[in-house]
Design a protein around this motif. Structure first.
Motif, PDB file in Angstrom:
ATOM      1  N   GLY A   1      31.680  13.735  47.884  1.00  0.00           N
ATOM      2  CA  GLY A   1      33.036  14.188  47.953  1.00  0.00           C
ATOM      3  C   GLY A   1      33.548  14.710  46.225  1.00  0.00           C
ATOM      4  N   ASN A   2      33.147  13.568  45.966  1.00  0.00           N
ATOM      5  CA  ASN A   2      33.741  14.160  44.528  1.00  0.00           C
ATOM      6  C   ASN A   2      32.095  14.659  43.201  1.00  0.00           C
ATOM      7  OD1 ASN A   2      35.299  11.840  44.513  1.00  0.00           O
ATOM      8  ND2 ASN A   2      34.197  10.523  44.069  1.00  0.00           N
TER       9      ASN A   2
ATOM     10  N   PRO B   1      43.354   9.441  43.589  1.00  0.00           N
ATOM     11  CA  PRO B   1      42.832   9.587  44.673  1.00  0.00           C
ATOM     12  C   PRO B   1      41.894   7.512  44.777  1.00  0.00           C
ATOM     13  CG  PRO B   1      42.177  11.250  45.045  1.00  0.00           C
ATOM     14  CD  PRO B   1      42.296  10.680  44.067  1.00  0.00           C
ATOM     15  N   VAL B   2      43.026   6.587  44.908  1.00  0.00           N
ATOM     16  CA  VAL B   2      42.432   5.086  45.105  1.00  0.00           C
ATOM     17  C   VAL B   2      42.165   4.939  46.332  1.00  0.00           C
ATOM     18  CG1 VAL B   2      43.359   2.629  44.525  1.00  0.00           C
ATOM     19  CG2 VAL B   2      44.337   4.507  43.151  1.00  0.00           C
TER      20      VAL B   2
ATOM     21  N   THR C   1      39.488  19.564  39.722  1.00  0.00           N
ATOM     22  CA  THR C   1      39.033  19.105  40.636  1.00  0.00           C
ATOM     23  C   THR C   1      40.469  18.386  41.976  1.00  0.00           C
ATOM     24  OG1 THR C   1      38.572  16.854  40.790  1.00  0.00           O
ATOM     25  CG2 THR C   1      37.207  18.555  39.817  1.00  0.00           C
ATOM     26  N   GLN C   2      41.320  17.853  40.878  1.00  0.00           N
ATOM     27  CA  GLN C   2      42.825  17.682  42.226  1.00  0.00           C
ATOM     28  C   GLN C   2      43.009  18.666  42.517  1.00  0.00           C
ATOM     29  OE1 GLN C   2      42.694  13.686  40.202  1.00  0.00           O
ATOM     30  NE2 GLN C   2      43.805  13.711  41.898  1.00  0.00           N
TER      31      GLN C   2
ATOM     32  N   LEU D   1      36.337  25.217  41.277  1.00  0.00           N
ATOM     33  CA  LEU D   1      37.875  23.771  40.867  1.00  0.00           C
ATOM     34  C   LEU D   1      39.058  23.998  42.262  1.00  0.00           C
ATOM     35  CD1 LEU D   1      36.852  22.888  37.533  1.00  0.00           C
ATOM     36  CD2 LEU D   1      36.015  21.990  40.006  1.00  0.00           C
ATOM     37  N   ALA D   2      39.388  25.239  42.720  1.00  0.00           N
ATOM     38  CA  ALA D   2      40.235  25.223  42.773  1.00  0.00           C
ATOM     39  C   ALA D   2      40.636  24.698  45.248  1.00  0.00           C
ATOM     40  CB  ALA D   2      41.199  26.363  43.652  1.00  0.00           C
ATOM     41  N   THR D   3      39.151  24.819  45.314  1.00  0.00           N
ATOM     42  CA  THR D   3      39.040  24.105  46.727  1.00  0.00           C
ATOM     43  C   THR D   3      39.445  22.718  46.860  1.00  0.00           C
ATOM     44  OG1 THR D   3      36.886  25.428  46.721  1.00  0.00           O
ATOM     45  CG2 THR D   3      37.227  24.176  48.707  1.00  0.00           C
TER      46      THR D   3
END
Length: 481
Positions: A397-398, A137-138, A368-369, A24-26
């Motif tokens: 990507g999500n 991210p929008v 994830t962010q 998740l740190a990626t």
């Protein structure tokens, strides 16, 4: 797929789909494929809610339905009244209008109270300190992440202290709120229609409108802007938490004050509603940092559908049980000891699932962010964060969560939320069906919302969504549906 995005695949499980949280740190990367999908989803691609005619009907008839149910509850002992012959239609409509004109007029008291709360909540939201939170991210902003000052919890405490002070010193008696239910409801409707129009005109004239259809009624209903703000305040998030649930909670408190003044005590049923609404408003406030990760903030535009519902629909159609109990003999809805134990246990269990499921999903998105931090608020329930979550890495990507409550159902939060809504009506037993309106209407909304959400996810993720549905097979109730 970029090298960064494909680099997360080193922890794939045996089914080739689920992956572990040690990656998740990626850095979360939206691929070119994902960007193209997002562009398509940020366009008007068809009508919802029956198109212009459907949304016009909703905007016309839902306020009328709110008036009708309130009149039946307040003046007709909770019975659904209707004309029995053609000759009765005109007198029936005249009677309905008479009740609205006399008992639901937008009088000075209602304007003072509703507007006072409205602008007080906006003022303290602008000035009080809070917990800083970064949103998702929008796409329409070039994947910019907006920042939120999550101060709903301190605003709630300030509101409670202020209300207690005003009530104690007889400056503003909480008992009066339930007595002016109809008048307040009308003012709330005016705010709903008015703010929706102001927001629409502002978005169109300033170039902040997105996903427009070109039809005024439809765009007015669905909304024109995505992220309207006044200073540091995100109006969508502010309206979702600060207006409806504050009113819902204080209507319950007002009902309890009314009972205490007339009966000399508060019934367990009314105490249940204070608990239920108190849990809800506190959950929204103490977990406000999770709200920027939700569909409402990330994707839903700010129009009549959201504005009217928050300003009027939620506060004045969710607590019909309070209205009934405040004006009727407790003997009509008294339970046995077992009945009280059962309904209190049910809502506490449903609340636990709802609260933790929402937190699990939002915290996973923060993970994830790379922005997740534990927030010390009360109550932080066990298992609200999954330490080693599994997920599906998409070509977009999500990542799609497949752990915690989300391993068993695609919408566990909706199921728990609906069960809570059912108890809000069931607390009056079979005395009247009207308090069940919340749960009946809510399940229709949730099913429709899920359809919209699943269709959007299918377009956004394609085959990855199909694989996700194979892993998490059930939409709502594990083993059933």
């Amino acid at each position: 797929m970029s090298s960064k995005a494909s680099g997360v695949a080193h922890a794939v499980s045996s089914d080739g789909l689920r992956q572990r949280s040690n990656v998740l740190a990626t850095e979360l990367v939206i691929t070119e494929h994902g960007r193209e999908r997002d562009k398509e989803l940020d366009k008007h691609n068809g009508w919802e809610f029956g198109g212009p005619w459907g949304v016009t009907a909703i905007m016309t008839f839902f306020p009328l339905l709110m008036y009708y149910l309130w009149i039946c509850l307040w003046f007709y002992d909770g019975n659904l009244v209707y004309p029995t012959s053609r000759d009765d239609i005109k007198p029936f409509l005249q009677t309905m209008w008479g009740h609205i004109k006399k008992d639901a007029s937008p009088n000075a008291y209602a304007w003072k109270v509703y507007s006072g709360n409205f602008f007080f909540q906006l003022f303290i939201a602008m000035i009080l300190p809070g917990y800083p939170q970064e949103g998702l991210p929008v796409p329409s902003l070039g994947y910019k992440t907006l920042h939120y000052n999550c101060n709903a919890l301190v605003c709630l405490y300030v509101t409670l202290v202020t209300a207690g002070f005003l009530h104690y010193y007889h400056i503003f008696r909480l008992t009066e709120i339930i007595d002016n239910y109809g008048h307040l409801m009308t003012v709330s409707m005016i705010y709903g229609f008015g703010v929706s129009l102001i927001t629409y005109v502002w978005a169109v004239t300033t170039g902040n409108a997105i996903r427009m259809s070109g039809n005024f009624f439809y765009d007015y209903f669905m909304g024109a802007p995505l992220n309207p703000r006044i200073g540091p305040v995100c109006l969508k998030m502010w309206a979702e938490v600060r207006i409806p649930w504050v009113i819902v909670f204080f209507l319950s408190v007002s009902g309890a004050c009314k009972q205490y003044e007339t009966l000399g005590y508060v019934t367990p049923n009314m105490a249940f509603m204070i608990l239920a609404t108190g849990l809800y408003i506190n959950a929204c406030a103490k977990g406000e940092e999770c709200i920027p990760q939700t569909w409402d903030i990330f994707h839903e535009k700010w129009g009549f559908m959201v504005i009217f519902w928050n300003f009027s629909g939620v506060p004045f159609s969710y607590v019909y049980s309070v209205v009934y109990m405040a004006s009727h003999d407790p003997a009509k809805y008294r339970f046995s000891t077992f009945g009280y134990v059962f309904i209190y246990t049910t809502i506490l269990c449903a609340y636990y699932v709802w609260d933790t499921a929402m937190a699990q999903k939002s915290h996973f998105k923060m993970q994830t962010q790379g922005i997740y931090k534990f927030r010390k608020t009360f109550p932080q329930l066990p298992w609200n964060t999954i330490k080693n979550p599994t997920y599906i890495q998409t070509a977009h990507g999500n990542r799609l969560l497949t752990s915690g409550f989300w391993a068993y159902s695609r919408k566990p939060n909706y199921v728990a939320d609906w069960i809570m809504s059912l108890t809000w009506g069931a607390i009056v037993g079979t005395a009247t069906i009207i308090p069940y309106f919340y749960s009946i209407f809510f399940i229709v909304v949730l099913l429709h919302r899920c359809t919209r959400d699943f269709e959007r996810c299918s377009k956004k993720y394609g085959k990855d969504w199909e694989r996700y549905c194979q892993v998490v097979k059930y939409k709502y109730i594990p083993g059933i549906y």
